[in-house]
Every structure is written in C-alpha cells, then in structure tokens.
Design an enzyme around this catalytic site. Structure first.
Site, PDB file in Angstrom:
ATOM      1  N   LYS A   4       1.284  -0.997   0.166  1.00  8.60           N
ATOM      2  CA  LYS A   4      -0.040   0.511   0.045  1.00  8.60           C
ATOM      3  C   LYS A   4       0.571   1.317  -0.462  1.00  8.60           C
ATOM      4  O   LYS A   4       2.456   1.154   0.211  1.00  8.60           O
ATOM      5  CB  LYS A   4      -1.265   0.072   1.074  1.00  8.60           C
ATOM      6  CG  LYS A   4      -1.642  -1.965   1.544  1.00  8.60           C
ATOM      7  CD  LYS A   4      -2.938  -0.939  -0.051  1.00  8.60           C
ATOM      8  CE  LYS A   4      -3.778  -1.924  -0.622  1.00  8.60           C
ATOM      9  NZ  LYS A   4      -4.648  -2.943   0.090  1.00  8.60           N
TER      10      LYS A   4
HETATM   11  C1  LIG Z   1      -5.355  -4.192   0.727  1.00  9.33           C
HETATM   12  C2  LIG Z   1      -7.108  -3.737   0.758  1.00  9.33           C
HETATM   13  C3  LIG Z   1      -7.586  -4.761   1.768  1.00  9.33           C
HETATM   14  C4  LIG Z   1      -7.305  -4.548   3.373  1.00  9.33           C
HETATM   15  O1  LIG Z   1      -6.333  -5.959   3.210  1.00  9.33           O
HETATM   16  P1  LIG Z   1      -5.255  -6.330   4.369  1.00  9.33           P
HETATM   17  O2  LIG Z   1      -3.719  -6.593   3.497  1.00  9.33           O
HETATM   18  O3  LIG Z   1      -6.408  -6.908   4.966  1.00  9.33           O
HETATM   19  O4  LIG Z   1      -4.595  -4.679   5.442  1.00  9.33           O
HETATM   20  C5  LIG Z   1      -8.923  -4.105   1.744  1.00  9.33           C
HETATM   21  N1  LIG Z   1      -9.792  -3.573   1.082  1.00  9.33           N
HETATM   22  C6  LIG Z   1      -9.104  -3.569  -0.548  1.00  9.33           C
HETATM   23  C7  LIG Z   1      -9.987  -2.678  -1.919  1.00  9.33           C
HETATM   24  C8  LIG Z   1      -7.373  -3.269  -0.726  1.00  9.33           C
HETATM   25  O5  LIG Z   1      -6.758  -3.352  -1.562  1.00  9.33           O
END
Ligand SMILES: *Cc1c(COP(=O)(O)O)cnc(C)c1O
Length: 394
Positions: A219
């Site tokens: 992210k």
């Molecule tokens: C990254 C993401 C999440 C959450 O992901 P985690 O790996 O649990 O932190 C949720 N929704 C979307 C659209 C994502 O891209």
C-alpha cells in the site's frame, strides 16, 4: 471500429517511462525516513507489542492527516473492515452492497459478520460502484419500512453499502450518500487503497459512518501489516477501540471482558513503522503523481489503450497506475502481461470479479456488464513512489 493495439509499441513506452529506474515491482515500500530509529526504540525499550507510545502517536498522525476525527489502528485492513461493519450494525442474515470489482477482503469482511455480499456493477469513469445502477435496483426492488430497507427479491434486510476507492481513485460519493439517506443504508468506505486521496477537497474516509485503511506491504504507506478504522463519531471510535482490544474493561490487573471482542490491535513495533512512513507520505504522493503524469502523457499517443486518469472531482494518490485496453483487445491482455513481466516490468491483471469466485457463487448480484467488460481489460503498472523521481508534474 477500435484502433489496433501494437503490443511492441506499448512495451517500448513502458520501457521508456521506467528506464534507469532499477527494479520496477508493482508497488515496493520505501524506508528512507525514521523507520530504523523508531523501530530501534521499540527494541531498546522492549515495547514491541500491545503497549507503547507509537500506536497512539500513529493514530493521532492519521487523524491529523485525514481530517477524520478518530483513528483506531488495527492488525490489518481486513480486520478494520470487519469492525466497521459491526459499527454500522450489520447483523447475521443482512445484505451488504459490495462492488464486484474489488479485493476479496471487502466481501470476506461481510461474510465474517454472517451477512451476505450483494455485488454491484462499477462505473467506467470512476472504477467504483455505479450509483445509477444501484439507485435503479433499489427503486425497483427495495422497500423501506420501520425495520430498515428490505430486498423484496431475497427477503433480506439491506443494511449497508461499501464503496471502494479503486487504485486510490475516489468514487463519486455524493450520489451514494443520497442513496444511503433515501434507502436508510449505512455507508462504509473501503479506503484501503486511498490514503492521500481527496474527494472534492476532503480526504477519503470522511464520508462513511466508518472507513477502513490498509498499511499492507504494497500500500502507499506500510506498517508491515496493519490497518485503521476511521470515524467522525466518538461513540463509534470508543466502541472500535474496545472491540479491537478484546473488549477488556480498563483495570490495573483484573481481566474482565464485557463482550466478545477481537485481538485486532496493531502492535507497537508496526505502529513505529507507520509513524515513520506517514511522515514521508507527502513526498510519496508527490513522486507518485509525477509518475502518473508521465504515464498519462507517454501513452496519450498510443492507440488501443488509455491510462486511467483521476475523475475531475478527485485528487487521487495514484496508488496503482492503470492501463485499460479498448474493447476488443481482451485477447491481448495475457500476452501483454506475460511479455512485460519477462522484461522485468511487473504488470498485473485486476482481481477476478468476486461474483465469479466459488465461495460467493450463490450471492446476489445485479447486472454486472461494466465490471465483466473491464475485468479482462485492466492492467496495473509499476507504481512505486521511487519510479516517479526525476519526472515533472505536467
Ligand atoms: C489492501 C486492501 C484491503 C485490506 O487488506 P489487508 O491486507 O487486510 O490490510 C481491503 N480492501 C482493499 C480494496 C484492499 O486493496
């Protein structure tokens, strides 16, 4: 007629944009700030786990940056979504609208609550939930009564809708808010990809009853693994903190828990990383926008494809840059991904539509023509912040 697509030309442009940039993974983290110092402090003091100063500090920094009144840090974004749904009052047997095109976590979190995801089509101009289609569906099939909104087809209560800001591009929130008001639905933003993105000048995550962020390794900023719940309502923030910390009553030594809570708290050592990362967020955003702008201008004169550009109401973080093949070129997608990866350029297809995954195969869905069309035409491009260095904003 669509213009032809010249794969070699596409690859050449990609190569030119990314030339001399070293590794071009899809989204690589960057640790050039205070990460070592803050993590060392955790190790030196022994506060690596559930106690320590960085969790609160990170939450305060998130509040300051997003303008959302309360942030509660969590172990990951999926856990944050799960708690957001609880805060919204989603109960077993409820239905929750989810875009068909999103990461699996959005729908998984609904299922954790014993609720049922109902898949909604997306809008080609935002890559987020198509509010017109959603409104049409509700007008035709939903009834609002004293117990809330009911789906006349499935008989279930529809409790909430989870718009997701795809690749960091904010969805058009205003029409969704109108729908939520009219049909008495709660809105939860899946803002996992949207830290740093603005909708009409306000940071994403400000609009829903609660919103979820993610700080997974890929992210825009990372805590290793991590997430946060954002809300502007104090009682919800307190409940979120309580639920994510095993619902333990504060006491010096007694272990008394007053509800079934979760161990969803972000460890201090991860929060330390987050504090260092968020200090660099303005710089990341800057270089990421320069990269996006370079992609946009470089691909302008290539036929058969477009680079997705932020909607006019938005200022996007451009988390992942996105190529969209014109209709008719679906059959070239695999080849393009294969050839670019062979050249060391990490391109990726978009998620398989959730409506097509085996565990969601019996979940309700509306007409998904746009999502189905885009599923085979989207390619994400290398988007790490470092790749934008040396480029100018245009
Ligand atoms: C990254 C993401 C999440 C959450 O992901 P985690 O790996 O649990 O932190 C949720 N929704 C979307 C659209 C994502 O891209």
């Amino acid at each position: 007629m669509n213009s032809p697509l010249d794969l070699n030309r596409v690859l050449q442009v990609l190569k030119d944009v990314l030339s001399n940039k070293g590794a071009s993974g899809l989204h690589e983290p960057q640790f050039n700030g205070n990460e070592w110092e803050y993590v060392k402090e955790c190790l030196d003091t022994g506060w690596v786990s559930s106690v320590g100063r960085f969790v609160e500090l990170f939450e305060a920094k998130l509040e300051e940056y997003t303008g959302v009144k309360y942030a509660v840090a969590t172990v990951n974004g999926t856990a944050a979504l799960h708690i957001c749904l609880k805060l919204a009052g989603v109960e077993p047997g409820d239905e929750v609208f989810v875009p068909a095109l999103t990461f699996v976590a959005t729908a998984n979190a609904v299922t954790y609550c014993g609720a049922v995801p109902h898949f909604v089509d997306i809008d080609i101009n935002t890559l987020g939930i198509d509010s017109h289609k959603l409104a049409d569906y509700l007008k035709e099939n939903a009834r609002v009564g004293p117990q809330g909104c009911f789906n006349m087809i499935t008989g279930r209560r529809i409790k909430a809708v989870i718009p997701m800001h795809t690749f960091g591009h904010p969805v058009d929130i205003d029409p969704l808010m109108e729908i939520c008001e009219k049909f008495r639905l709660e809105m939860i933003e899946d803002a996992a990809e949207a830290l740093g993105s603005l909708y009409k000048g306000r940071h994403a995550g400000n609009f829903g009853i609660a919103s979820a962020l993610s700080f997974n390794g890929n992210k825009i900023i990372t805590t290793g693994g991590g997430g946060a719940i954002l809300t502007n309502q104090k009682p919800l923030a307190l409940l979120a903190k309580h639920l994510t910390t095993t619902a333990k009553k504060p006491h010096q030594w007694f272990f008394v828990h007053d509800m079934v809570g979760y161990n969803y708290r972000l460890p201090n050592i991860n929060a330390a990383l987050g504090c260092a990362q968020i200090e660099q967020l303005p710089d990341f955003l800057n270089t990421k926008r320069m990269l996006a702008s370079k992609y946009l201008t470089s691909f302008k004169c290539v036929d058969g494809i477009t680079v997705f550009e932020e909607p006019p109401y938005a200022r996007s973080n451009y988390w992942l840059n996105t190529l969209i093949l014109d209709e008719g070129h679906e059959n070239q997608l695999d080849k393009l991904i294969e050839m670019s990866n062979e050249m060391g350029i990490s391109t990726r297809p978009v998620w398989r539509l959730l409506s097509r995954l085996q565990m969601f195969s019996s979940c309700p869905r509306m007409n998904l023509v746009t999502a189905e069309s885009l599923e085979g035409r989207i390619i994400n491009l290398p988007s790490s912040a470092t790749l934008g260095e040396g480029y100018e904003k245009t």
